[in-house]
Design a protein around this motif. Sequence first.
Motif, PDB file in Angstrom:
ATOM      1  N   SER A 179       9.714 -29.720   0.993  1.00  0.00           N
ATOM      2  CA  SER A 179       9.758 -29.474  -0.448  1.00  0.00           C
ATOM      3  C   SER A 179       9.871 -30.768  -1.248  1.00  0.00           C
ATOM      4  CB  SER A 179      10.939 -28.553  -0.786  1.00  0.00           C
ATOM      5  OG  SER A 179      12.162 -29.169  -0.425  1.00  0.00           O
ATOM      6  N   GLN A 180      10.232 -31.869  -0.579  1.00  0.00           N
ATOM      7  CA  GLN A 180      10.387 -33.143  -1.280  1.00  0.00           C
ATOM      8  C   GLN A 180       9.613 -34.244  -0.566  1.00  0.00           C
ATOM      9  OE1 GLN A 180      14.296 -34.093  -2.831  1.00  0.00           O
ATOM     10  NE2 GLN A 180      15.099 -32.170  -2.069  1.00  0.00           N
ATOM     11  N   TYR A 181       8.396 -33.922  -0.191  1.00  0.00           N
ATOM     12  CA  TYR A 181       7.610 -34.853   0.620  1.00  0.00           C
ATOM     13  C   TYR A 181       7.258 -36.138  -0.122  1.00  0.00           C
ATOM     14  CZ  TYR A 181       3.631 -33.001  -2.006  1.00  0.00           C
ATOM     15  OH  TYR A 181       2.782 -32.644  -3.008  1.00  0.00           O
ATOM     16  N   LYS A 182       7.360 -36.147  -1.464  1.00  0.00           N
ATOM     17  CA  LYS A 182       7.031 -37.352  -2.216  1.00  0.00           C
ATOM     18  C   LYS A 182       8.182 -38.357  -2.249  1.00  0.00           C
ATOM     19  CE  LYS A 182       3.660 -35.124  -5.268  1.00  0.00           C
ATOM     20  NZ  LYS A 182       3.290 -34.814  -6.673  1.00  0.00           N
ATOM     21  N   ASN A 183       9.357 -37.913  -1.849  1.00  0.00           N
ATOM     22  CA  ASN A 183      10.527 -38.782  -1.852  1.00  0.00           C
ATOM     23  C   ASN A 183      10.480 -39.698  -0.632  1.00  0.00           C
ATOM     24  OD1 ASN A 183      13.222 -39.799  -1.355  1.00  0.00           O
ATOM     25  ND2 ASN A 183      14.004 -38.239  -2.756  1.00  0.00           N
ATOM     26  N   LYS A 184      10.276 -40.993  -0.853  1.00  0.00           N
ATOM     27  CA  LYS A 184      10.085 -41.932   0.254  1.00  0.00           C
ATOM     28  C   LYS A 184      11.330 -42.049   1.125  1.00  0.00           C
ATOM     29  CE  LYS A 184       6.570 -44.791  -2.007  1.00  0.00           C
ATOM     30  NZ  LYS A 184       6.226 -46.148  -2.508  1.00  0.00           N
ATOM     31  N   ARG A 185      12.499 -42.072   0.497  1.00  0.00           N
ATOM     32  CA  ARG A 185      13.734 -42.182   1.277  1.00  0.00           C
ATOM     33  C   ARG A 185      13.920 -40.954   2.152  1.00  0.00           C
ATOM     34  NH1 ARG A 185      18.742 -43.340  -2.401  1.00  0.00           N
ATOM     35  NH2 ARG A 185      17.729 -41.756  -3.669  1.00  0.00           N
ATOM     36  N   PHE A 186      13.566 -39.794   1.603  1.00  0.00           N
ATOM     37  CA  PHE A 186      13.678 -38.559   2.371  1.00  0.00           C
ATOM     38  C   PHE A 186      12.740 -38.582   3.569  1.00  0.00           C
ATOM     39  CE2 PHE A 186      14.911 -33.965   1.915  1.00  0.00           C
ATOM     40  CZ  PHE A 186      16.242 -34.229   1.687  1.00  0.00           C
ATOM     41  N   ASN A 245      24.127 -37.516   7.732  1.00  0.00           N
ATOM     42  CA  ASN A 245      24.814 -37.918   6.508  1.00  0.00           C
ATOM     43  C   ASN A 245      23.799 -38.248   5.418  1.00  0.00           C
ATOM     44  OD1 ASN A 245      26.795 -38.633   4.711  1.00  0.00           O
ATOM     45  ND2 ASN A 245      27.493 -40.423   5.829  1.00  0.00           N
ATOM     46  N   GLN A 246      22.739 -38.948   5.772  1.00  0.00           N
ATOM     47  CA  GLN A 246      21.697 -39.265   4.796  1.00  0.00           C
ATOM     48  C   GLN A 246      20.990 -38.006   4.309  1.00  0.00           C
ATOM     49  OE1 GLN A 246      19.212 -42.932   5.419  1.00  0.00           O
ATOM     50  NE2 GLN A 246      20.187 -42.892   7.420  1.00  0.00           N
ATOM     51  N   ILE A 247      20.681 -37.101   5.224  1.00  0.00           N
ATOM     52  CA  ILE A 247      20.005 -35.858   4.845  1.00  0.00           C
ATOM     53  C   ILE A 247      20.847 -35.065   3.856  1.00  0.00           C
ATOM     54  CG2 ILE A 247      19.356 -33.583   5.727  1.00  0.00           C
ATOM     55  CD1 ILE A 247      18.284 -34.987   8.213  1.00  0.00           C
ATOM     56  N   ASP A 248      22.154 -34.972   4.121  1.00  0.00           N
ATOM     57  CA  ASP A 248      23.024 -34.201   3.245  1.00  0.00           C
ATOM     58  C   ASP A 248      23.266 -34.897   1.912  1.00  0.00           C
ATOM     59  OD1 ASP A 248      23.639 -31.790   4.523  1.00  0.00           O
ATOM     60  OD2 ASP A 248      25.016 -32.775   5.889  1.00  0.00           O
ATOM     61  N   THR A 249      23.121 -36.194   1.868  1.00  0.00           N
ATOM     62  CA  THR A 249      23.420 -36.953   0.649  1.00  0.00           C
ATOM     63  C   THR A 249      22.217 -37.085  -0.269  1.00  0.00           C
ATOM     64  OG1 THR A 249      25.117 -38.250   1.814  1.00  0.00           O
ATOM     65  CG2 THR A 249      24.267 -39.169  -0.240  1.00  0.00           C
ATOM     66  N   ILE A 250      21.027 -37.208   0.299  1.00  0.00           N
ATOM     67  CA  ILE A 250      19.859 -37.581  -0.502  1.00  0.00           C
ATOM     68  C   ILE A 250      19.292 -36.436  -1.315  1.00  0.00           C
ATOM     69  CG2 ILE A 250      17.464 -38.350  -0.363  1.00  0.00           C
ATOM     70  CD1 ILE A 250      18.278 -40.191   1.906  1.00  0.00           C
ATOM     71  N   GLY A 251      19.150 -35.233  -0.739  1.00  0.00           N
ATOM     72  CA  GLY A 251      18.351 -34.258  -1.462  1.00  0.00           C
ATOM     73  C   GLY A 251      18.782 -32.818  -1.374  1.00  0.00           C
ATOM     74  N   ALA A 252      18.176 -32.007  -2.247  1.00  0.00           N
ATOM     75  CA  ALA A 252      18.405 -30.567  -2.260  1.00  0.00           C
ATOM     76  C   ALA A 252      17.532 -29.906  -1.204  1.00  0.00           C
ATOM     77  CB  ALA A 252      18.071 -30.021  -3.636  1.00  0.00           C
TER      78      ALA A 252
END
Length: 216
Positions: free
Chosen positions: A117-124, A159-166
């Motif tokens: 759902s957030q494929y445009k988010n580079k960090r994700f 931790n990154q997955i839970d912090t970065i996005g919905a």
Amino acid sequence: MIELVSRKSVFEKLPKIGNEIHLIQKSMYEDCFTETGFPLTKNQLFELQSESDHLEIKNVLDYDFELIKVRSNINYSYSKYFKCIANQLDNLLSETKTENFYIISHLKQDFFHAMKSQYKNKRFRKVYSKLENKLKLGSYNEAIKICKNELIDFLEILNQIDTIGAGVPEYILICDENDKFCFYFHYSREITFWFFSKEELFFHKLFSKHNFQILS
């Protein structure tokens, strides 16, 4: 060692955690109903039902349940935060002598759902590529068993997955193999621990020793 395992096998191995997951799912389902009617659409109801495990819970003898939230006492820069927290937690958990851990969500959701759902988010995309490399899959909704040598990498990734996005499961539980405790990350940088066997008494010392502040 990384092993892909069924959610059912985790519930059989960890009946206390299975019981808590069952209670969460039951509560979510019951919350859908109100005195004025049913607030969800048929599609939303179908999605909730498909993400539930419809567990047949084993009878678990009364057990102690304690919830404690903690946060690191150390102020890390954002660029170093996830790796440093992983190291800090890994050092703490090494003192529990746990050889294996299970990773499981409170719902039967795709671990990669948020990436889609957030494929445009580079960090994700970057952090999910790490998970994809670990699992050798790009879609998965069961559970993961890891040895303690793999723990530090998964701590950083989750931790990154839970912090970065919905779009991420609210509870991605990291559970010890003996059904004594589990924990999960928050986007607020808090970490919630669940304890089932009076382990909180032991962990209080570990939190202090490894620079974690107890919040509640």
